[in-house]
Design an enzyme around this catalytic site. Structure first.
Site, short mmCIF file in Angstrom:
data_model
loop_
_atom_site.label_atom_id
_atom_site.label_comp_id
_atom_site.label_asym_id
_atom_site.label_seq_id
_atom_site.Cartn_x
_atom_site.Cartn_y
_atom_site.Cartn_z
N LYS A 240 0.83 -1.21 0.00
CA LYS A 240 0.00 0.00 0.00
C LYS A 240 0.87 1.28 0.00
O LYS A 240 2.08 1.22 0.24
CB LYS A 240 -0.93 -0.04 1.21
CG LYS A 240 -1.99 -1.16 1.14
CD LYS A 240 -2.97 -1.06 2.31
CE LYS A 240 -4.05 -2.12 2.21
NZ LYS A 240 -5.05 -1.98 3.32
N TYR B 298 -12.44 -1.79 -3.75
CA TYR B 298 -12.97 -1.96 -2.39
C TYR B 298 -14.50 -1.82 -2.35
O TYR B 298 -15.06 -1.48 -1.30
CB TYR B 298 -12.32 -0.95 -1.45
CG TYR B 298 -10.92 -1.35 -1.01
CD1 TYR B 298 -10.72 -2.47 -0.19
CD2 TYR B 298 -9.80 -0.62 -1.39
CE1 TYR B 298 -9.44 -2.84 0.23
CE2 TYR B 298 -8.52 -0.99 -0.98
CZ TYR B 298 -8.36 -2.10 -0.16
OH TYR B 298 -7.10 -2.46 0.26
N ASN C 216 -2.09 0.34 6.72
CA ASN C 216 -1.58 -0.93 7.26
C ASN C 216 -0.72 -1.72 6.27
O ASN C 216 -0.67 -2.95 6.32
CB ASN C 216 -2.72 -1.77 7.83
CG ASN C 216 -3.77 -2.09 6.78
OD1 ASN C 216 -3.64 -1.72 5.62
ND2 ASN C 216 -4.80 -2.80 7.19
N HIS D 36 -2.27 -5.31 1.48
CA HIS D 36 -3.56 -5.97 1.27
C HIS D 36 -3.31 -7.43 0.95
O HIS D 36 -2.30 -7.77 0.33
CB HIS D 36 -4.29 -5.32 0.09
CG HIS D 36 -5.46 -6.14 -0.41
ND1 HIS D 36 -6.72 -6.04 0.14
CD2 HIS D 36 -5.54 -7.10 -1.38
CE1 HIS D 36 -7.53 -6.90 -0.49
NE2 HIS D 36 -6.83 -7.55 -1.41
N GLU E 84 -9.42 -10.40 -7.93
CA GLU E 84 -8.47 -9.30 -7.66
C GLU E 84 -7.23 -9.40 -8.56
O GLU E 84 -6.69 -8.37 -8.98
CB GLU E 84 -8.08 -9.32 -6.18
CG GLU E 84 -9.25 -8.92 -5.28
CD GLU E 84 -8.92 -8.96 -3.79
OE1 GLU E 84 -7.78 -9.34 -3.43
OE2 GLU E 84 -9.81 -8.61 -3.00
N1 UDP Z 1 -9.86 -0.32 7.23
C1 UDP Z 1 -9.92 0.85 7.96
N2 UDP Z 1 -10.62 0.85 9.14
C2 UDP Z 1 -11.28 -0.25 9.60
C3 UDP Z 1 -11.24 -1.43 8.84
C4 UDP Z 1 -10.52 -1.43 7.66
O1 UDP Z 1 -9.33 1.86 7.57
O2 UDP Z 1 -11.91 -0.18 10.67
C5 UDP Z 1 -9.11 -0.34 5.96
C6 UDP Z 1 -7.75 -1.02 6.12
O3 UDP Z 1 -6.81 -0.37 5.24
C7 UDP Z 1 -8.06 -2.43 5.66
C8 UDP Z 1 -9.05 -2.16 4.52
O4 UDP Z 1 -9.84 -1.08 4.98
O5 UDP Z 1 -6.89 -3.11 5.23
C9 UDP Z 1 -9.95 -3.33 4.15
O6 UDP Z 1 -10.61 -3.79 5.33
P1 UDP Z 1 -10.72 -5.34 5.64
O7 UDP Z 1 -11.68 -5.49 6.79
O8 UDP Z 1 -11.01 -6.10 4.38
O9 UDP Z 1 -9.26 -5.69 6.20
P2 UDP Z 1 -8.08 -6.58 5.55
O10 UDP Z 1 -8.71 -7.67 4.73
O11 UDP Z 1 -7.24 -5.64 4.72
O12 UDP Z 1 -7.31 -7.11 6.74
MG MG Z 2 -10.14 -7.57 3.26
#
Ligand code: UDP
Ligand code: MG
Length: 140
Positions: free
Chosen positions: A9, A49, A112, A115, A126
């Site tokens: 990212k 997303y 974070n 992805h 994807e």
């Molecule tokens: N995210 C965020 N706040 C939250 C949850 C998710 O900003 O409370 C962002 C974060 O960058 C995350 C992305 O949205 O990686 C996608 O969320 P997901 O729940 O799919 O998490 P991941 O699969 O990336 O662990």
């Molecule tokens: Mg996810």
């Protein structure tokens, strides 16, 4: 063997951690099958997303994912989807296990570092989002 999609990212690319993260993924046993660096448009990040459109963090997530270049990577391994999720750790680095990519490199739950696809079906979709059939075929 199966495949999954990782995306390094904008936070990690911008802070110069892309190389360390790629090495971490290779050391964890993944083979890199395709890779590129791209700057997403708002439309592209929003579509990627799409499942999170109704979530409160969606706008911020799209802003963040378009704030700089990202590096999508097709990774191959046995049980690639589950193994990559384990390798990157929990969404929030504060909750991520020691030694995971997010524990080592993520700044926050939103910024974070990486992805990873969450199912084989989503991995296929994807991968196709970022890589054309001919780009993937050329590497077989
Ligand atoms: N995210 C965020 N706040 C939250 C949850 C998710 O900003 O409370 C962002 C974060 O960058 C995350 C992305 O949205 O990686 C996608 O969320 P997901 O729940 O799919 O998490 P991941 O699969 O990336 O662990
Ligand atoms: Mg996810």
């Amino acid at each position: 063997m199966s495949q999954t999609l990782a995306i390094i990212k904008p936070d990690a690319v911008g802070s110069g951690k892309a190389g360390k993260i790629l090495a971490h993924l290779e050391d964890a046993g993944f083979t890199v099958r395709a890779m590129k660096m791209v700057r997403l448009t708002k439309a592209q990040a929003g579509a990627f997303y799409e499942v999170h459109r109704e979530r409160p963090f969606y706008g911020e997530l799209v802003e963040f994912m378009t704030s700089g270049p990202v590096i999508p990577i097709v990774l191959e391994a046995d049980n690639a989807v589950a193994r990559l999720r384990e390798t990157i750790g929990a969404t929030d680095p504060a909750e991520a296990a020691e030694g995971t990519v997010r524990k080592l490199y993520a700044e926050s739950k939103g910024r974070n570092a990486i992805h990873a696809s969450d199912s084989d079906e989503n991995a296929r979709a994807e991968i196709a989002f970022f890589f054309s059939r001919s780009e993937l075929l050329g590497l077989d």
